[in-house]
Design a protein around this motif. Structure first.
Motif, PDB file in Angstrom:
ATOM      1  N   ALA A 184       0.817  -1.207   0.000  1.00  6.13           N
ATOM      2  CA  ALA A 184       0.000   0.000   0.000  1.00  6.13           C
ATOM      3  C   ALA A 184       0.854   1.261   0.000  1.00  6.13           C
ATOM      4  O   ALA A 184       0.443   2.300  -0.530  1.00  6.13           O
ATOM      5  CB  ALA A 184      -0.938   0.002   1.205  1.00  6.13           C
ATOM      6  N   GLU A 185       2.047   1.162   0.577  1.00  2.27           N
ATOM      7  CA  GLU A 185       2.952   2.305   0.658  1.00  2.27           C
ATOM      8  C   GLU A 185       3.912   2.378  -0.534  1.00  2.27           C
ATOM      9  O   GLU A 185       4.853   3.171  -0.535  1.00  2.27           O
ATOM     10  CB  GLU A 185       3.754   2.249   1.968  1.00  2.27           C
ATOM     11  CG  GLU A 185       2.922   2.431   3.224  1.00  2.27           C
ATOM     12  CD  GLU A 185       2.504   3.870   3.451  1.00  2.27           C
ATOM     13  OE1 GLU A 185       2.821   4.734   2.607  1.00  2.27           O
ATOM     14  OE2 GLU A 185       1.847   4.140   4.476  1.00  2.27           O
ATOM     15  N   GLU A 234       3.310  10.124   9.314  1.00  2.00           N
ATOM     16  CA  GLU A 234       2.565   9.595   8.169  1.00  2.00           C
ATOM     17  C   GLU A 234       2.000   8.220   8.468  1.00  2.00           C
ATOM     18  O   GLU A 234       0.862   7.900   8.095  1.00  2.00           O
ATOM     19  CB  GLU A 234       3.480   9.546   6.942  1.00  2.00           C
ATOM     20  CG  GLU A 234       2.745   9.354   5.616  1.00  2.00           C
ATOM     21  CD  GLU A 234       2.305   7.923   5.351  1.00  2.00           C
ATOM     22  OE1 GLU A 234       1.325   7.724   4.610  1.00  2.00           O
ATOM     23  OE2 GLU A 234       2.941   6.983   5.892  1.00  2.00           O
ATOM     24  N   TYR A 294      -1.933   6.895   8.422  1.00  2.00           N
ATOM     25  CA  TYR A 294      -2.364   5.743   7.624  1.00  2.00           C
ATOM     26  C   TYR A 294      -3.133   4.736   8.487  1.00  2.00           C
ATOM     27  O   TYR A 294      -4.200   4.252   8.091  1.00  2.00           O
ATOM     28  CB  TYR A 294      -1.145   5.088   6.989  1.00  2.00           C
ATOM     29  CG  TYR A 294      -1.399   3.729   6.371  1.00  2.00           C
ATOM     30  CD1 TYR A 294      -2.284   3.563   5.312  1.00  2.00           C
ATOM     31  CD2 TYR A 294      -0.749   2.597   6.858  1.00  2.00           C
ATOM     32  CE1 TYR A 294      -2.510   2.317   4.748  1.00  2.00           C
ATOM     33  CE2 TYR A 294      -0.970   1.346   6.307  1.00  2.00           C
ATOM     34  CZ  TYR A 294      -1.850   1.212   5.253  1.00  2.00           C
ATOM     35  OH  TYR A 294      -2.079  -0.023   4.704  1.00  2.00           O
ATOM     36  N   ASP A 311      -6.620   5.959   9.424  1.00  2.00           N
ATOM     37  CA  ASP A 311      -7.536   5.817   8.294  1.00  2.00           C
ATOM     38  C   ASP A 311      -7.948   4.357   8.100  1.00  2.00           C
ATOM     39  O   ASP A 311      -9.097   4.055   7.770  1.00  2.00           O
ATOM     40  CB  ASP A 311      -6.878   6.325   7.012  1.00  2.00           C
ATOM     41  CG  ASP A 311      -7.033   7.824   6.823  1.00  2.00           C
ATOM     42  OD1 ASP A 311      -7.769   8.447   7.611  1.00  2.00           O
ATOM     43  OD2 ASP A 311      -6.413   8.375   5.895  1.00  2.00           O
ATOM     44  N   LYS A 366      -5.872   3.393   1.154  1.00  4.05           N
ATOM     45  CA  LYS A 366      -5.286   4.382   0.229  1.00  4.05           C
ATOM     46  C   LYS A 366      -5.799   4.195  -1.195  1.00  4.05           C
ATOM     47  O   LYS A 366      -5.818   5.141  -1.976  1.00  4.05           O
ATOM     48  CB  LYS A 366      -3.761   4.284   0.249  1.00  4.05           C
ATOM     49  CG  LYS A 366      -3.136   4.845   1.500  1.00  4.05           C
ATOM     50  CD  LYS A 366      -1.639   4.995   1.362  1.00  4.05           C
ATOM     51  CE  LYS A 366      -1.060   5.727   2.556  1.00  4.05           C
ATOM     52  NZ  LYS A 366       0.390   6.008   2.406  1.00  4.05           N
ATOM     53  N   LYS A 410      -9.499   5.957  -1.867  1.00  2.40           N
ATOM     54  CA  LYS A 410      -9.708   7.400  -1.808  1.00  2.40           C
ATOM     55  C   LYS A 410      -9.686   7.995  -3.211  1.00  2.40           C
ATOM     56  O   LYS A 410      -9.036   7.505  -4.098  1.00  2.40           O
ATOM     57  CB  LYS A 410      -8.632   8.051  -0.928  1.00  2.40           C
ATOM     58  CG  LYS A 410      -8.774   7.693   0.540  1.00  2.40           C
ATOM     59  CD  LYS A 410      -7.776   8.463   1.383  1.00  2.40           C
ATOM     60  CE  LYS A 410      -8.003   8.220   2.856  1.00  2.40           C
ATOM     61  NZ  LYS A 410      -7.053   8.964   3.696  1.00  2.40           N
TER      62      LYS A 410
END
Length: 269
Positions: A31-32, A239, A243, A246, A266, A269
């Motif tokens: 995801a990152e 950060e 994350y 969320d 992520k 969105k």
């Protein structure tokens, strides 16, 4: 160029339910936008109802995993998760200090969210003596911070004292997650003490949900991913916290009991 894409390493146990452990780490790294590699230390059989069986891997196999990663990949940051016992901790220490695997994020996984012990009590001394002193970032939940420091946290000042004690053990930067087991709670406060001795609080909304499995794994993996991308420690922590908040807020309905957080937030969105 060869190996120019950011790469990170998770040194952890497999959790076959997918919400915690190595699976959560790899979900997070993906995801990152960081390529995730792994050194498997143990296997856990379980699901959203709990942990049922733990199987530790042989040390010679773990040694080979480290060698193969170091021989081929350019690891920019690493993290630890479930290590189970003193022998595994010693093996991780030996290999991490042998190879260039970037800054290390240590997540001292002591117990599952279900309450099962994932680190033998006899191994805690080894953890404090070997891994904490080489941690660039040490992330702990409320229970782990008390267990490793021997201090009961009853106030913000106690949390600061715990962080100072853990920093004295050798960890450069400390993040202690605030207590989040009260349904009437409105805000969760995390405390960060940096190597420079600059400190700050990170506050987030409390979400009364049962989908919080793997929160600590995800937080430490997100910090690792950010370090692999070249962010500094403070920015990496801030950060990563955002994350995880969320991922808790935007629930995915997986599992019957203690479900996973939403690693894919992520992409939604």
């Amino acid at each position: 160029m060869i190996n120019d894409f950011p790469q990170a390493l998770t040194i952890a146990g497999s959790e076959n339910g997918g919400g915690a452990g190595m699976q959560a780490d790899l979900h997070t790294l993906f995801a990152e936008h960081v390529y995730g590699t792994s050194v498997l230390t143990a296997c856990v059989a379980g699901n959203s109802y709990g942990v049922h069986v733990i199987h530790k891997l042989p040390i010679d196999f773990i040694n080979q995993e480290f060698k193969d990663i170091a021989d081929d990949f350019k690891i920019k940051a690493s993290k630890t998760g479930m290590l189970a016992d003193a022998n595994l901790i010693n093996a991780v220490y030996k290999n991490y200090t042998k190879y260039d695997l970037g800054p290390l994020v240590v997540d001292p996984v002591i117990a599952s969210n279900h309450g099962e012990m994932l680190l033998e009590n006899s191994a805690i001394k080894t953890l404090k003596r070997k891994l904490i002193p080489i941690a660039d970032v040490l992330t702990l939940n409320f229970y782990e911070s008390q267990k490793l420091s021997g201090i009961q946290i009853k106030s913000d000042q106690d949390m600061k004292q715990v962080a100072e004690v853990l920093q004295e053990l050798g960890a450069n930067n400390i993040m202690i997650k605030g207590k989040n087991d009260n349904a009437n709670r409105k805000v969760v406060k995390d405390y960060v003490l940096l190597k420079s001795h600059h400190d700050f609080w990170l506050s987030g909304q409390y979400y009364p949900t049962h989908h919080k499995d793997g929160t600590g794994d995800t937080l430490s993996a997100a910090i690792t991913a950010n370090l692999a991308k070249g962010m500094d420690v403070k920015a990496s922590i801030i950060e990563a916290k955002s994350y995880v908040d969320d991922a808790i807020k935007h629930v995915i309905n997986v599992g019957h009991k203690l479900g996973p957080i939403n690693h894919y937030v992520k992409f939604q969105k």
